[in-house]
Design a protein around this motif. Structure first.
Motif, PDB file in Angstrom:
ATOM      1  N   ALA A  51      -1.870 -35.516  61.646  1.00 58.36           N
ATOM      2  CA  ALA A  51      -1.961 -34.032  62.077  1.00 58.36           C
ATOM      3  C   ALA A  51      -2.224 -33.336  60.763  1.00 58.36           C
ATOM      4  N   LEU A  52      -1.565 -33.699  59.851  1.00 60.86           N
ATOM      5  CA  LEU A  52      -1.468 -33.203  58.280  1.00 60.86           C
ATOM      6  C   LEU A  52      -2.947 -33.473  57.759  1.00 60.86           C
ATOM      7  N   VAL A  53      -3.347 -34.962  57.931  1.00 63.91           N
ATOM      8  CA  VAL A  53      -4.719 -35.242  57.169  1.00 63.91           C
ATOM      9  C   VAL A  53      -5.658 -34.265  57.787  1.00 63.91           C
ATOM     10  N   VAL A  54      -5.585 -34.242  59.098  1.00 56.27           N
ATOM     11  CA  VAL A  54      -6.830 -33.493  59.827  1.00 56.27           C
ATOM     12  C   VAL A  54      -6.940 -32.083  59.382  1.00 56.27           C
ATOM     13  N   GLY A  55      -5.478 -31.506  59.426  1.00 54.70           N
ATOM     14  CA  GLY A  55      -5.219 -29.892  59.271  1.00 54.70           C
ATOM     15  C   GLY A  55      -5.821 -29.861  57.724  1.00 54.70           C
ATOM     16  N   MET A  56      -5.371 -30.403  56.901  1.00 57.65           N
ATOM     17  CA  MET A  56      -5.691 -30.335  55.380  1.00 57.65           C
ATOM     18  C   MET A  56      -7.071 -30.428  55.054  1.00 57.65           C
ATOM     19  N   SER A  57      -7.753 -31.537  55.687  1.00 58.43           N
ATOM     20  CA  SER A  57      -9.147 -31.553  55.624  1.00 58.43           C
ATOM     21  C   SER A  57     -10.090 -30.700  56.193  1.00 58.43           C
ATOM     22  N   CYS A  58      -9.685 -29.970  57.268  1.00 61.13           N
ATOM     23  CA  CYS A  58     -10.346 -28.838  57.686  1.00 61.13           C
ATOM     24  C   CYS A  58     -10.132 -27.743  57.037  1.00 61.13           C
ATOM     25  N   PHE A  59      -8.917 -27.373  56.279  1.00 58.75           N
ATOM     26  CA  PHE A  59      -8.635 -26.297  55.431  1.00 58.75           C
ATOM     27  C   PHE A  59      -9.507 -26.416  54.338  1.00 58.75           C
ATOM     28  N   TYR A  60      -9.713 -27.772  53.622  1.00 55.34           N
ATOM     29  CA  TYR A  60     -10.185 -27.913  52.298  1.00 55.34           C
ATOM     30  C   TYR A  60     -11.343 -27.725  52.569  1.00 55.34           C
ATOM     31  N   ILE A  61     -12.345 -28.354  53.543  1.00 53.65           N
ATOM     32  CA  ILE A  61     -13.687 -28.134  53.613  1.00 53.65           C
ATOM     33  C   ILE A  61     -14.058 -26.914  54.110  1.00 53.65           C
ATOM     34  N   TYR A  62     -13.421 -26.029  54.802  1.00 53.96           N
ATOM     35  CA  TYR A  62     -13.549 -24.760  55.165  1.00 53.96           C
ATOM     36  C   TYR A  62     -13.519 -23.871  53.710  1.00 53.96           C
ATOM     37  N   ARG A  63     -12.663 -23.909  53.004  1.00 48.55           N
ATOM     38  CA  ARG A  63     -12.446 -23.123  51.680  1.00 48.55           C
ATOM     39  C   ARG A  63     -13.625 -23.682  50.532  1.00 48.55           C
ATOM     40  N   ALA A  64     -14.013 -24.893  50.701  1.00 52.45           N
ATOM     41  CA  ALA A  64     -15.000 -25.354  49.936  1.00 52.45           C
ATOM     42  C   ALA A  64     -16.373 -24.594  50.417  1.00 52.45           C
ATOM     43  N   ILE A  65     -16.618 -24.436  51.656  1.00 50.73           N
ATOM     44  CA  ILE A  65     -18.026 -24.234  52.115  1.00 50.73           C
ATOM     45  C   ILE A  65     -17.882 -22.661  51.774  1.00 50.73           C
ATOM     46  N   ILE A  66     -16.974 -21.660  52.136  1.00 54.14           N
ATOM     47  CA  ILE A  66     -17.141 -20.240  51.862  1.00 54.14           C
ATOM     48  C   ILE A  66     -16.950 -20.009  50.454  1.00 54.14           C
ATOM     49  N   ARG A  67     -16.224 -20.735  49.506  1.00 54.57           N
ATOM     50  CA  ARG A  67     -15.927 -20.610  48.224  1.00 54.57           C
ATOM     51  C   ARG A  67     -16.880 -21.090  47.288  1.00 54.57           C
ATOM     52  N   LEU A  68     -17.395 -22.169  47.343  1.00 53.42           N
ATOM     53  CA  LEU A  68     -18.343 -22.910  46.220  1.00 53.42           C
ATOM     54  C   LEU A  68     -19.710 -22.132  46.391  1.00 53.42           C
ATOM     55  N   ILE A  69     -20.032 -21.170  45.862  1.00 53.76           N
ATOM     56  CA  ILE A  69     -21.211 -20.391  45.600  1.00 53.76           C
ATOM     57  C   ILE A  69     -21.897 -20.392  44.457  1.00 53.76           C
ATOM     58  N   ARG A  70     -22.950 -20.913  44.264  1.00 50.20           N
ATOM     59  CA  ARG A  70     -23.428 -20.643  42.761  1.00 50.20           C
ATOM     60  C   ARG A  70     -24.433 -19.331  43.001  1.00 50.20           C
ATOM     61  N   VAL A  71     -24.119 -18.473  42.019  1.00 47.03           N
ATOM     62  CA  VAL A  71     -24.729 -17.075  42.156  1.00 47.03           C
ATOM     63  C   VAL A  71     -25.781 -16.863  41.215  1.00 47.03           C
ATOM     64  N   THR A  72     -26.944 -16.451  41.556  1.00 42.39           N
ATOM     65  CA  THR A  72     -27.971 -16.107  40.418  1.00 42.39           C
ATOM     66  C   THR A  72     -28.474 -14.705  40.612  1.00 42.39           C
ATOM     67  N   ASN A  81     -26.299 -19.761  46.519  1.00 40.99           N
ATOM     68  CA  ASN A  81     -26.547 -21.130  46.840  1.00 40.99           C
ATOM     69  C   ASN A  81     -25.010 -21.816  47.422  1.00 40.99           C
ATOM     70  N   TYR A  82     -24.999 -21.841  48.661  1.00 40.21           N
ATOM     71  CA  TYR A  82     -23.726 -22.373  49.155  1.00 40.21           C
ATOM     72  C   TYR A  82     -23.804 -23.920  48.796  1.00 40.21           C
ATOM     73  N   LEU A  83     -23.057 -24.608  47.858  1.00 42.13           N
ATOM     74  CA  LEU A  83     -23.279 -25.739  47.510  1.00 42.13           C
ATOM     75  C   LEU A  83     -22.842 -27.039  48.428  1.00 42.13           C
ATOM     76  N   ILE A  84     -21.995 -26.771  49.416  1.00 40.14           N
ATOM     77  CA  ILE A  84     -21.490 -27.809  50.242  1.00 40.14           C
ATOM     78  C   ILE A  84     -22.568 -27.949  51.258  1.00 40.14           C
ATOM     79  N   ILE A  85     -23.040 -26.770  51.952  1.00 40.78           N
ATOM     80  CA  ILE A  85     -23.796 -26.936  53.050  1.00 40.78           C
ATOM     81  C   ILE A  85     -25.371 -26.796  52.641  1.00 40.78           C
ATOM     82  N   ASN A  86     -25.561 -26.676  51.335  1.00 43.04           N
ATOM     83  CA  ASN A  86     -27.049 -26.668  50.962  1.00 43.04           C
ATOM     84  C   ASN A  86     -27.680 -25.490  51.328  1.00 43.04           C
ATOM     85  N   LYS A  87     -26.997 -24.396  51.589  1.00 42.59           N
ATOM     86  CA  LYS A  87     -27.773 -23.238  52.247  1.00 42.59           C
ATOM     87  C   LYS A  87     -27.870 -22.146  51.153  1.00 42.59           C
ATOM     88  N   GLN A  88     -29.218 -21.511  51.005  1.00 37.05           N
ATOM     89  CA  GLN A  88     -29.504 -20.675  50.015  1.00 37.05           C
ATOM     90  C   GLN A  88     -29.782 -19.173  50.838  1.00 37.05           C
TER      91      GLN A  88
END
Length: 155
Positions: A51-72, A81-88
């Motif tokens: 449960a800890l592994v699944v919870g931490m994985s979901c939390f980490y992936i969510y944070r990475a998706i919403i925060r890893l943004i390359r701004v131009t 540019n959202y780096l994890i989901i390759n969305k512009q």
């Protein structure tokens, strides 16, 4: 504004991502070890760790998706540019209702030494808000100023 400005990520972001990945790998290895040990008494521990592994994985992936943004910042638009989901996402400056630098105080007590969270809040139509966090970019102030200048056509 005539030049294009691109965000530069802080090195600690990549180190943190690497350490999270190692932690999740270690916990997954512990789960696999408990599952294959053959001891039926390990089921409770296995469930808790899993449960800890699944919870931490979901939390980490969510944070990475919403925060890893390359701004131009371009003269005519803002490109995210959202780096994890390759969305512009292209945002015209006319679509930005308000933009401001926000400081959140995370103080819970007298001895709390955590730093404040500073982020650029970009409000768009339809109650959509985009946050760019200072701790993620080495050129945060330059980005915030470039967005303001481009939005109001300042030179």
């Amino acid at each position: 504004m005539t030049e294009t400005i691109t965000s530069k990520f802080d090195r600690m972001i990549w180190l943190t991502a690497f350490l999270y990945g190692i932690l999740i790998f270690i916990l997954t290895d512990v789960c696999a070890g408990l599952a294959t040990s053959g001891n039926p008494n390990n089921r409770d521990e296995l469930f808790i760790i899993l449960a800890l592994v699944v919870g931490m994985s979901c939390f980490y992936i969510y944070r990475a998706i919403i925060r890893l943004i390359r701004v131009t910042v371009m003269p005519d638009r803002l490109v995210l540019n959202y780096l994890i989901i390759n969305k512009q996402v292209n945002i015209n400056y006319a679509d930005i209702l308000h933009e401001s630098v926000v400081r959140e105080h995370r103080r819970e007590g007298i001895r709390d030494i955590r730093p404040d969270v500073i982020k650029l809040k970009i409000e768009l139509g339809g109650d959509k808000i985009i946050y760019l966090y200072q701790s993620y970019y080495t050129n945060f102030e330059e980005l915030a100023e470039a967005i303001r200048r481009a939005r109001f056509n300042l030179e």
